[in-house]
Each structure stands twice: as C-alpha cells, then as structure tokens.
Design an enzyme around this catalytic site. Structure first.
Site, PDB file in Angstrom:
ATOM      1  N   PRO A  77       6.635   5.939  -1.266  1.00  0.00           N
ATOM      2  CA  PRO A  77       7.656   6.822  -0.674  1.00  0.00           C
ATOM      3  C   PRO A  77       7.122   8.188  -0.270  1.00  0.00           C
ATOM      4  O   PRO A  77       7.594   8.766   0.713  1.00  0.00           O
ATOM      5  CB  PRO A  77       8.697   6.936  -1.794  1.00  0.00           C
ATOM      6  CG  PRO A  77       8.596   5.656  -2.531  1.00  0.00           C
ATOM      7  CD  PRO A  77       7.139   5.306  -2.510  1.00  0.00           C
ATOM      8  N   LEU A 108       0.828  -1.208   0.000  1.00  0.00           N
ATOM      9  CA  LEU A 108       0.000   0.000   0.000  1.00  0.00           C
ATOM     10  C   LEU A 108       0.861   1.256   0.000  1.00  0.00           C
ATOM     11  O   LEU A 108       0.745   2.112  -0.875  1.00  0.00           O
ATOM     12  CB  LEU A 108      -0.930  -0.002   1.224  1.00  0.00           C
ATOM     13  CG  LEU A 108      -1.703   1.285   1.510  1.00  0.00           C
ATOM     14  CD1 LEU A 108      -2.703   1.561   0.385  1.00  0.00           C
ATOM     15  CD2 LEU A 108      -2.420   1.191   2.861  1.00  0.00           C
ATOM     16  N   ILE A 151       7.401  -2.391   2.654  1.00  0.00           N
ATOM     17  CA  ILE A 151       6.543  -3.545   2.420  1.00  0.00           C
ATOM     18  C   ILE A 151       7.126  -4.771   3.119  1.00  0.00           C
ATOM     19  O   ILE A 151       8.181  -5.290   2.723  1.00  0.00           O
ATOM     20  CB  ILE A 151       6.374  -3.812   0.908  1.00  0.00           C
ATOM     21  CG1 ILE A 151       5.982  -2.517   0.176  1.00  0.00           C
ATOM     22  CG2 ILE A 151       5.358  -4.919   0.684  1.00  0.00           C
ATOM     23  CD1 ILE A 151       4.748  -1.818   0.729  1.00  0.00           C
ATOM     24  N   THR A 152       6.459  -5.234   4.149  1.00  0.00           N
ATOM     25  CA  THR A 152       6.906  -6.396   4.913  1.00  0.00           C
ATOM     26  C   THR A 152       6.774  -7.659   4.076  1.00  0.00           C
ATOM     27  O   THR A 152       5.766  -7.868   3.396  1.00  0.00           O
ATOM     28  CB  THR A 152       6.063  -6.535   6.197  1.00  0.00           C
ATOM     29  OG1 THR A 152       6.173  -5.342   6.962  1.00  0.00           O
ATOM     30  CG2 THR A 152       6.535  -7.709   7.037  1.00  0.00           C
ATOM     31  N   SER A 160       0.213   6.522  15.896  1.00  0.00           N
ATOM     32  CA  SER A 160      -0.620   6.846  17.057  1.00  0.00           C
ATOM     33  C   SER A 160      -1.442   8.106  16.804  1.00  0.00           C
ATOM     34  O   SER A 160      -2.598   8.216  17.236  1.00  0.00           O
ATOM     35  CB  SER A 160       0.258   7.031  18.298  1.00  0.00           C
ATOM     36  OG  SER A 160       0.852   5.805  18.679  1.00  0.00           O
ATOM     37  N   GLU A 161      -0.849   9.047  16.089  1.00  0.00           N
ATOM     38  CA  GLU A 161      -1.571  10.286  15.786  1.00  0.00           C
ATOM     39  C   GLU A 161      -2.788  10.012  14.903  1.00  0.00           C
ATOM     40  O   GLU A 161      -3.861  10.587  15.101  1.00  0.00           O
ATOM     41  CB  GLU A 161      -0.625  11.274  15.094  1.00  0.00           C
ATOM     42  CG  GLU A 161       0.471  11.844  15.993  1.00  0.00           C
ATOM     43  CD  GLU A 161       1.608  10.866  16.264  1.00  0.00           C
ATOM     44  OE1 GLU A 161       2.409  11.123  17.187  1.00  0.00           O
ATOM     45  OE2 GLU A 161       1.708   9.831  15.560  1.00  0.00           O
ATOM     46  N   SER A 179       1.256   9.063   6.076  1.00  0.00           N
ATOM     47  CA  SER A 179      -0.024   8.741   6.707  1.00  0.00           C
ATOM     48  C   SER A 179      -1.197   8.874   5.743  1.00  0.00           C
ATOM     49  O   SER A 179      -2.273   8.341   6.002  1.00  0.00           O
ATOM     50  CB  SER A 179      -0.253   9.654   7.925  1.00  0.00           C
ATOM     51  OG  SER A 179       0.647   9.333   8.966  1.00  0.00           O
ATOM     52  N   GLU A 220       0.703   0.394  10.443  1.00  0.00           N
ATOM     53  CA  GLU A 220      -0.761   0.259  10.432  1.00  0.00           C
ATOM     54  C   GLU A 220      -1.452   1.534  10.920  1.00  0.00           C
ATOM     55  O   GLU A 220      -2.531   1.475  11.514  1.00  0.00           O
ATOM     56  CB  GLU A 220      -1.208  -0.941  11.276  1.00  0.00           C
ATOM     57  CG  GLU A 220      -0.697  -2.268  10.802  1.00  0.00           C
ATOM     58  CD  GLU A 220      -1.426  -2.793   9.579  1.00  0.00           C
ATOM     59  OE1 GLU A 220      -2.502  -2.277   9.252  1.00  0.00           O
ATOM     60  OE2 GLU A 220      -0.909  -3.713   8.951  1.00  0.00           O
ATOM     61  N   HIS A 252      16.614  -3.563  34.366  1.00  0.00           N
ATOM     62  CA  HIS A 252      17.856  -4.322  34.177  1.00  0.00           C
ATOM     63  C   HIS A 252      19.108  -3.468  34.354  1.00  0.00           C
ATOM     64  O   HIS A 252      20.224  -4.007  34.421  1.00  0.00           O
ATOM     65  CB  HIS A 252      17.893  -4.951  32.775  1.00  0.00           C
ATOM     66  CG  HIS A 252      17.077  -6.188  32.631  1.00  0.00           C
ATOM     67  ND1 HIS A 252      15.702  -6.187  32.655  1.00  0.00           N
ATOM     68  CD2 HIS A 252      17.446  -7.491  32.447  1.00  0.00           C
ATOM     69  CE1 HIS A 252      15.259  -7.422  32.487  1.00  0.00           C
ATOM     70  NE2 HIS A 252      16.292  -8.234  32.367  1.00  0.00           N
TER      71      HIS A 252
END
Length: 380
Positions: A128, A125, A157-158, A367-368, A132, A364, A339
């Site tokens: 460059p 989808l 693209i994963t 947050s905004e 958003s 995906e 830690h």
C-alpha cells in the site's frame, strides 16, 4: 501483420485467434459488466496447452519462446484486456520465476500445475505504501526453526483470489537493503493466515481480479523459499524484464483491437453520402492508429527476440513497454473518437479498450519509471 513470424508461431497464433473470436469476443463486455473472472476460459486455454507457453516441456509447459508467448498475449488483449492481464500475470509473474529460480522439487510441485493449466499463478510485490519504489517493503519473513513466518499486506495483486500459488516478496534481513528481500511460495488455499481483504472495482479490466491481501503469521516450510535468502530483489529485476515484454504485448493487442474496430466502423458508417473513412480527418486518424500499433509490435517482438537470445533486455523491454502502453491508450482514445457518440456506449468495444489501456501505463512500472530506466541505460 506478423509477416516475419516463424511458421509454428503463426500456427499457434491463428489457433488462439480463432478461439478468441469464437469464445471470448462474444462475452468480453458481459464479463466486464459482471466483474466476473471467467474460469471456464482459462480451463479452455489450458486445454489448448497455452497456459505454459514459455515453460519447458519437462515441467508441463509448451517449451515455446518469449516471442510465441508475446504473440498469444497480444491475441488475448485484442479481444479482452482483462483476460489478457490475468494470463500474463499468471505466466510471466506467477510461473516463469518458478522456472528461473526454483529447485527441481519446487518446479515439480508448484510449476507443473501452472504450466499444465491446472492452476493459476500470482506474484505479490507491491504494498500500500510502496508505489513506484517497490523495494520499500514492510512485509517481513522471520525464520522460526524450519519455517518462515510471514506478516504483511500486499496491494494490487492480480489473480490473488483465484490463484493456486502466490510468489510473495518479504524482508528477511531488515539491515541489508535490497539484499535483504526474499521470495516465498505461498499456498492461498492451505496456508493459514492468508486473507484476501479486497477485490478492487476498477476503471477497467474488471474480469481480472485485483486484490489486497493480508498475510497474518503465515507459516511456510523453509523449502518454500525461492532461491536463497536475499536474492528476492535480483529475481524481481529479472522478472520485470519479462513482465514489461508481457505488458508491451498485451498493450499491442489492445491497440490492435481498437484499430480494427475503428477501421471497420469507419468503412461502414456513412455521413454526407459516403463512408466516413473517405474523409481526410478520419482516414488520417485511422492511418496513425495503424502506424502506432505496428511500431509497438515491432518493438515488442524485438525485445522478445532479444530475451530469447539471452541478451540484456532492460532497455529494450522498457522501451517496448513505454511505447506500446502509450500507443494502446492513444489508439483506443482515437477509436472512441472515430465512433463518435457510439464509441461512448458499451454497445461498441472502443470504450472498453480505452479503459483497459490506461493501466498499461501504470502496471509493471509507470511510464515515468520507464523513462528513468531507459535514461539510466543510455547513461543519462
């Protein structure tokens, strides 16, 4: 944890958890350091019959629901954010749209191998320049006889370089705005003109490949159009509802892994003659980590259950994704702090959870953007 899950869900969760602890946890840091996609792990996940959990049995899936799928995504994220990311991208982005919008023939040819674990899926989808505003799309698909010719570049693209099929969004009618976007099934191996330009080095999640791809006059037959022309954006909105639940589940897993690491370490590490968990500052931090993780899980399970019930989940999935992704980052950061100096080394997992968690607030929909989506749903 997950005390309210149905018995079948608990059984599959426990099976996947055992696999994660025995097969993934020992190599989780190594595959990150090597930037290596662990194909053997996905082959084994296919053998476990979990690569098509929310896909119908008719097309090779497990026939499970979104809640079951979310539980598995969480378990993977609990040990490896990168493996979890490639898994959810394959399932919710690469496979599920084929089931939702494909013809019987498309499902038989393209969905079945994904659901049976014989191949991996991807979804293209972002571009460059889009950021958003994912609808700001330059990739074009022009009809030429009984084929479409696709030209353009897709970014971030994963799975693109390890995928057997990629669902590509492209403009078919430049004058129609949102209604001018369509979806095509592209075969990376056999379609001439499909090029992986870059596999990105990233802050985290480096065992999950993130690619820039170029489509240079890629010709696909018209039966590779998913749904009808102009339905691509509506498909995208539906897909993102499920995708946000996926990221919420993965984020919850990252938070759970970080919390468990901090809890264990704080119970073993001694300072001033007693475990550091006995000091108020550390105890309160670990308790807050637990609280944030449980809240994220509840919101994720609520959204998944609503999805399975056929309810509108736009608000619920956005809320789950927003809360869980921020919880993952905050819990992972606190795990590093618990830690101390060891948390900053690759000998301990919190640094990996911390780096992996940041993407959850970006992918995906940032947050905004989730605030924007929720605000609209609230009528603001």
């Amino acid at each position: 944890m997950n005390f309210d899950l149905p018995a079948e869900h608990r059984m599959i969760r426990d099976q996947v958890r055992e696999f994660c602890e025995e097969e993934i946890a020992p190599i989780a840091q190594d595959i990150e350091d090597e930037h290596r996609f662990p194909q053997e792990i996905f082959d084994e996940l296919g053998a476990l019959d979990v690569m098509g959990v929310p896909i119908s049995e008719e097309y090779g899936g497990l026939g499970g629901d979104t809640l079951m799928y979310s539980v598995i995504a969480e378990e993977l994220g609990r040990v490896s954010g990168g493996i979890g990311l490639s898994y959810v991208a394959h399932t919710s982005l690469g496979a599920k749209p084929l089931e939702l919008f494909g013809t019987h023939e498309q499902k038989a040819e393209w969905l079945r191998p994904l659901a049976e674990g014989e191949g991996l899926g991807a979804w293209a989808l972002t571009e460059p320049g889009s950021g958003s505003d994912a609808s700001d799309m330059d990739t074009m698909a022009e009809k030429d006889g009984d084929e479409y010719v696709i030209d353009g570049t897709k970014q971030f693209i994963t799975n693109a370089n390890v995928a057997n099929s990629v669902l590509v969004k492209a403009v078919t009618d430049p004058e129609a705005g949102y209604d001018g976007i369509s979806t095509f099934i592209v075969d990376p191996e056999n379609d001439d003109g499909f090029h992986v330009e870059t596999v990105w080095d990233k802050m985290g999640l480096n065992c999950s490949p993130t690619c820039e791809i170029r489509l240079d006059e890629v010709r696909v037959p018209e039966d590779r159009l998913l749904g009808n022309e102009g339905e691509g954006w509506k498909q995208t909105m539906k897909t993102l509802d499920g995708g946000r639940i996926s990221i919420a589940a993965l984020s919850t897993g990252l938070a759970q892994g970080a919390y468990e690491a901090a809890k264990e370490y704080s119970g073993e590490r001694e300072q001033f003659g007693k475990p550091i968990s006995k000091f108020d500052a550390v105890r309160d931090k670990v308790v807050d980590m637990y609280r944030k993780t449980e809240r994220a899980r509840l919101l994720t399970h609520k959204a998944a259950t609503m999805y399975d019930n056929g309810e509108d989940v736009t608000k619920a999935s956005a809320l789950a994704k927003l809360d869980a992704s921020e919880a993952a980052r905050k819990v992972a950061e606190d795990a590093v702090q618990v830690h101390g100096g060891y948390g900053y080394t690759t000998d301990f997992p919190p640094q990996r959870f911390y780096r992996d968690a940041k993407l959850m607030e970006i992918g995906e929909g940032t947050s905004e953007i989730q605030h924007l989506v929720i605000g609209r749903q609230l009528g603001l």
